[in-house]
Design a protein around this motif. Structure first.
Motif, short mmCIF file in Angstrom:
data_model
loop_
_atom_site.label_atom_id
_atom_site.label_comp_id
_atom_site.label_asym_id
_atom_site.label_seq_id
_atom_site.Cartn_x
_atom_site.Cartn_y
_atom_site.Cartn_z
N VAL A 217 -2.07 -1.03 7.08
CA VAL A 217 -2.19 -1.53 5.70
C VAL A 217 -1.92 -3.03 5.65
N ARG A 218 -0.97 -3.47 6.46
CA ARG A 218 -0.63 -4.90 6.45
C ARG A 218 -1.79 -5.75 6.95
N LEU A 219 -2.69 -5.18 7.73
CA LEU A 219 -3.84 -5.94 8.23
C LEU A 219 -4.79 -6.33 7.10
N LEU A 220 -4.72 -5.64 5.97
CA LEU A 220 -5.58 -5.97 4.83
C LEU A 220 -5.06 -7.16 4.03
N GLY A 221 -3.84 -7.59 4.31
CA GLY A 221 -3.29 -8.73 3.57
C GLY A 221 -2.95 -8.36 2.13
N ASP A 222 -3.13 -9.30 1.23
CA ASP A 222 -2.80 -9.08 -0.18
C ASP A 222 -3.87 -8.20 -0.83
N VAL A 223 -3.47 -7.00 -1.23
CA VAL A 223 -4.44 -6.06 -1.82
C VAL A 223 -4.22 -5.89 -3.33
N LEU A 242 -0.31 1.08 -0.06
CA LEU A 242 -1.33 0.36 -0.83
C LEU A 242 -0.97 0.33 -2.31
N ALA A 243 -0.55 1.47 -2.84
CA ALA A 243 -0.19 1.53 -4.26
C ALA A 243 1.01 0.64 -4.57
N ALA A 244 2.00 0.66 -3.67
CA ALA A 244 3.19 -0.17 -3.88
C ALA A 244 2.85 -1.66 -3.81
N ALA A 245 1.77 -2.00 -3.11
CA ALA A 245 1.34 -3.40 -3.01
C ALA A 245 0.41 -3.80 -4.14
N GLY A 246 0.14 -2.88 -5.08
CA GLY A 246 -0.63 -3.23 -6.26
C GLY A 246 -2.11 -2.93 -6.19
N ALA A 247 -2.54 -2.21 -5.16
CA ALA A 247 -3.96 -1.87 -5.06
C ALA A 247 -4.31 -0.72 -6.00
N PRO A 288 -19.12 0.68 -4.36
CA PRO A 288 -18.41 0.35 -3.12
C PRO A 288 -17.02 -0.21 -3.40
N PHE A 289 -16.18 -0.20 -2.38
CA PHE A 289 -14.79 -0.65 -2.48
C PHE A 289 -14.63 -2.04 -1.87
N ASP A 290 -13.57 -2.72 -2.31
CA ASP A 290 -13.23 -4.01 -1.71
C ASP A 290 -12.78 -3.84 -0.26
N ALA A 291 -12.10 -2.74 -0.01
CA ALA A 291 -11.60 -2.46 1.33
C ALA A 291 -11.49 -0.96 1.53
N VAL A 292 -11.65 -0.56 2.78
CA VAL A 292 -11.50 0.85 3.16
C VAL A 292 -10.57 0.93 4.35
N GLY A 341 -16.62 -7.18 2.22
CA GLY A 341 -15.36 -6.42 2.22
C GLY A 341 -14.92 -6.04 3.63
N ARG A 342 -13.79 -5.36 3.71
CA ARG A 342 -13.18 -5.08 5.02
C ARG A 342 -12.94 -3.60 5.23
N LEU A 343 -13.05 -3.20 6.49
CA LEU A 343 -12.68 -1.87 6.94
C LEU A 343 -11.58 -2.00 7.98
N VAL A 344 -10.47 -1.31 7.78
CA VAL A 344 -9.46 -1.18 8.84
C VAL A 344 -9.65 0.20 9.46
N PHE A 345 -9.95 0.19 10.75
CA PHE A 345 -10.08 1.44 11.51
C PHE A 345 -8.85 1.59 12.40
N CYS A 346 -8.25 2.78 12.40
CA CYS A 346 -7.10 3.00 13.27
C CYS A 346 -7.04 4.46 13.69
N THR A 347 -6.41 4.67 14.85
CA THR A 347 -6.12 6.03 15.33
C THR A 347 -4.75 6.00 16.00
N CYS A 348 -4.01 7.10 15.85
CA CYS A 348 -2.71 7.21 16.52
C CYS A 348 -2.91 7.88 17.89
N SER A 349 -3.76 7.27 18.68
CA SER A 349 -4.11 7.79 20.00
C SER A 349 -3.76 6.77 21.08
N LEU A 350 -3.42 7.26 22.26
CA LEU A 350 -3.19 6.40 23.42
C LEU A 350 -4.46 6.11 24.19
N LEU A 351 -5.55 6.77 23.84
CA LEU A 351 -6.77 6.72 24.62
C LEU A 351 -7.71 5.62 24.12
N PRO A 352 -8.12 4.69 24.98
CA PRO A 352 -9.07 3.65 24.55
C PRO A 352 -10.37 4.20 23.99
#
Length: 419
Positions: A217-223, A242-247, A288-292, A341-352
């Motif tokens: 979430v922090r990678l999106l900056g000011d939301v 995201l909600a606590a940051a005002g999005a 569409p959204f500003d960020a996903v 707009g921006r997309l943050v993609f993430c996974t909680c995986s150790l595998l590249p």
């Protein structure tokens, strides 16, 4: 440690949970519904302890026994050895309860003497336990991790898994918790404890979220004021951030059951989001959204230090299924983002293959898509977290602080209209 009838009840529950994982192939927490109160918490902890140290226990048992015992007896022995050697429990009470557990079933009652003899012998072999290497990851996972990170890094990851995980909290802006360490990333860290008894829980001042999981979430900056879609949102840690940051947050998930937990979290924290129950591959937004933010389904191998059942539940075949789904979800998510707009993609995986490779492939599929490599130091992370197109977090980072979950994350910017 004082042993009571409650200790036997908790150990009985732990055995049931171990069987739930090892023989039914289900997640550890899914089997706790029949347990109540403190017994449930202790049974979960003990089962997790036994699963975490199962490799060491099995090595001791193999050296001490000519034949492998029945599954329930083997689990009783595993649990007892983990309690004695890894948890520092008093051997006398543990052995007595182990014998009692063997006697509870007609199928194993005749082996109670075996349990007593084996445990009394092995309980004294502290040096033998400590000489054993940390439990190894299963071959299907170990091989690609060795290839990706090398032998020394793999050993450090496996050691981090054995050490377990502290309790991390994400606070609302300005909130502190007495006794918690403030991490460089902004998360709060405690050694553990009953979550609902901590100050600020009832007031909704914070929520449980590993420090690594709080970074995307922090990678999106000011939301503040932005329309943000949280895909695969349950149980809601990132939605609340995201909600606590005002999005203006829309939280989408396929599972109504998992979204019930998200709704409860929002209610406790007093935060708001629009909730959508849908399959992201079929759903289409009105605009569409500003960020996903896409925290995509994955093997979750980055969370093994908190979920020692995972190595027993995943297999190599799961990787192919999940990477195909991630591929589709990235393409779908990019279609939900407005031009520029921006997309943050993430996974909680150790595998590249579930992280770096997915982003590299997406950049090739989508001309004009741009990846922005974040500065880990600016985020409070070690410099070594920098990776191809994004950040790579592994469980052995911050060993002096207690580590973090394994994650990969990247920020992708959709080209402007006409670009």
């Amino acid at each position: 440690m004082a042993e009571t009838r409650d200790s036997l009840s908790a150990r009985k529950g732990a055995l049931r949970l171990m069987a739930h994982v090892l023989r039914d192939g289900r997640m550890l927490g899914d089997g706790a519904s029949g347990l109540d109160g403190p017994d449930a918490a202790r049974a979960l902890r003990l089962a997790g302890l036994a699963l975490r140290h199962m490799g060491r226990a099995d090595a001791m048992l193999k050296a001490a026994m000519d034949r492998q015992p029945a599954a329930r007896i083997r689990d009783i022995l595993r649990l007892a050895l983990a309690e004695i050697h890894a948890d520092g429990a008093a051997p006398h009470g543990v052995v007595n309860d182990a014998v009692a557990l063997a006697r509870m079933s007609p199928k194993t009652a005749k082996q109670a003497g075996l349990v007593n003899a084996v445990l009394r012998k092995l309980a004294e072999d502290r040096a033998g336990w400590e000489a054993l290497p940390p439990p190894s990851l299963p071959p299907w996972l170990r091989a690609p991790l060795h290839k990706a990170w090398g032998g020394a890094r793999l050993a450090a990851i496996e050691a981090a898994h054995v050490a377990g995980a502290p309790l991390d909290l994400t606070p609302k802006p300005g909130v502190t918790v007495e006794g918690a360490e403030v991490l460089p990333t902004g998360s709060l860290r405690l050694p553990g404890g009953q979550v609902s008894a901590l100050p600020g829980y009832a007031e909704g001042d914070w929520w449980v979220q590993d420090a690594a999981a709080a970074i995307p979430v922090r990678l999106l900056g000011d939301v503040a004021g932005l329309r943000v879609l949280d895909l695969c949102a349950a149980p809601g840690g990132k939605t609340m951030q995201l909600a606590a940051a005002g999005a203006q947050v829309t939280a989408l998930d396929l599972s109504e059951g998992r979204l019930r937990r998200l709704r409860a979290n929002l209610e406790r924290t007093g935060l708001a989001a629009e909730i959508v129950v849908a399959d992201a591959l079929d759903w289409t937004p009105e605009e569409p959204f500003d960020a996903v933010l896409l925290d995509a389904p994955c093997t979750a191998t980055g969370t093994i230090r908190r979920h020692p059942d995972l190595p027993h539940l995943r297999a190599a075949r799961d990787v192919e299924t999940l990477t195909r789904l991630q591929y589709k979800l990235i393409d779908r998510a990019l279609g939900f983002v407005r031009p520029g707009g921006r997309l943050v993609f993430c996974t909680c995986s150790l595998l590249p293959v579930e992280g770096e490779h997915q982003v590299s492939a997406a950049l090739k599929r989508h001309p004009g898509l741009v990846a922005h490599a974040p500065d880990p130091v600016a985020l409070g992370l070690p410099a070594e977290a920098a990776s191809d197109h994004g950040l790579r977090l592994l469980p052995d980072l911050w060993p002096e602080r207690g580590g973090m979950d394994g994650f990969y994350m990247a920020v992708l910017t959709v080209p402007e209209a006409g670009a």
